[in-house]
Write a protein that holds these residues in place. Structure first.
Motif, mmCIF file in Angstrom:
data_model
loop_
_atom_site.group_PDB
_atom_site.id
_atom_site.type_symbol
_atom_site.label_atom_id
_atom_site.label_comp_id
_atom_site.label_asym_id
_atom_site.label_seq_id
_atom_site.Cartn_x
_atom_site.Cartn_y
_atom_site.Cartn_z
ATOM 1 N N ARG A 190 -82.198 -6.586 -54.728
ATOM 2 C CA ARG A 190 -82.559 -5.472 -53.843
ATOM 3 C C ARG A 190 -81.382 -5.074 -52.966
ATOM 4 N N GLY A 191 -80.432 -5.985 -52.760
ATOM 5 C CA GLY A 191 -79.231 -5.702 -51.965
ATOM 6 C C GLY A 191 -78.199 -5.015 -52.831
ATOM 7 N N ASN A 192 -78.234 -3.686 -52.873
ATOM 8 C CA ASN A 192 -77.444 -2.942 -53.841
ATOM 9 C C ASN A 192 -76.298 -2.144 -53.230
ATOM 10 N N ASN A 193 -76.230 -2.018 -51.933
ATOM 11 C CA ASN A 193 -75.135 -1.277 -51.318
ATOM 12 C C ASN A 193 -74.852 -1.882 -49.947
ATOM 13 N N LEU A 194 -74.422 -3.124 -49.942
ATOM 14 C CA LEU A 194 -74.202 -3.873 -48.712
ATOM 15 C C LEU A 194 -72.855 -3.511 -48.090
ATOM 16 N N SER A 195 -72.684 -3.884 -46.841
ATOM 17 C CA SER A 195 -71.452 -3.571 -46.116
ATOM 18 C C SER A 195 -70.657 -4.832 -45.827
ATOM 19 N N ILE A 196 -69.353 -4.734 -45.949
ATOM 20 C CA ILE A 196 -68.457 -5.811 -45.565
ATOM 21 C C ILE A 196 -68.124 -5.619 -44.092
ATOM 22 N N ARG A 197 -68.317 -6.671 -43.313
ATOM 23 C CA ARG A 197 -68.114 -6.613 -41.867
ATOM 24 C C ARG A 197 -67.153 -7.709 -41.423
ATOM 25 N N GLN A 198 -66.694 -7.580 -40.193
ATOM 26 C CA GLN A 198 -65.859 -8.617 -39.592
ATOM 27 C C GLN A 198 -66.400 -8.909 -38.204
ATOM 28 N N ASP A 199 -66.454 -10.197 -37.872
ATOM 29 C CA ASP A 199 -66.974 -10.649 -36.594
ATOM 30 C C ASP A 199 -66.016 -11.701 -36.040
ATOM 31 N N PRO A 200 -65.764 -11.693 -34.726
ATOM 32 C CA PRO A 200 -64.836 -12.684 -34.155
ATOM 33 C C PRO A 200 -65.280 -14.132 -34.404
#
Length: 122
Positions: A71-81
């Motif tokens: 169901r996760g077909n367009n996920l986002s790449i993120r950055q967190d400290p």
């Protein structure tokens, strides 16, 4: 994090998985890393506690897909400290053994997008 990048047919799967998961001598980088990780955990002092999680994603045609939850077909790449680089919304599974982790890797491999291109057809 283990990340493989390259054009179609360049050997990413062979390098990461190896030609035969049933034979230890044929394991690629992924299974060897998994067994080494759990070996080091086993050898650590009793006072140390570890949490091991796995998520499996692929970037295919500019989309980040969750291979453990389709169901996760367009996920986002993120950055967190604190967390560093991560894929927002990707399913994470807790694992307690190399066999459990490699089972999830096999499950995710079955969900990969596979199609012929001009580079990988005869």
């Amino acid at each position: 994090t283990i990340f493989a990048y390259g054009q179609s047919g360049s050997g990413k799967t062979h390098t990461m998985q190896g030609p035969d998961l049933a034979r230890l001598s044929d394991h690629g980088i992924g299974p060897r890393s998994v067994y080494e990780l759990f070996r080091l955990i086993e050898e650590a002092p009793e006072s140390c506690r570890f949490t091991v999680r796995i998520s499996c994603v692929e970037i295919y045609m500019e989309r980040v897909r969750d291979l453990l939850d389709l169901r996760g077909n367009n996920l986002s790449i993120r950055q967190d400290p604190t967390k560093g680089v991560f894929v927002s919304g990707a399913r994470e599974e807790y694992v307690a053994s190399p066999e459990e982790m490699l089972s999830l890797v096999a499950q995710s491999a079955a969900n990969r997008a596979v199609s012929a291109t001009g580079l990988n057809t005869d």
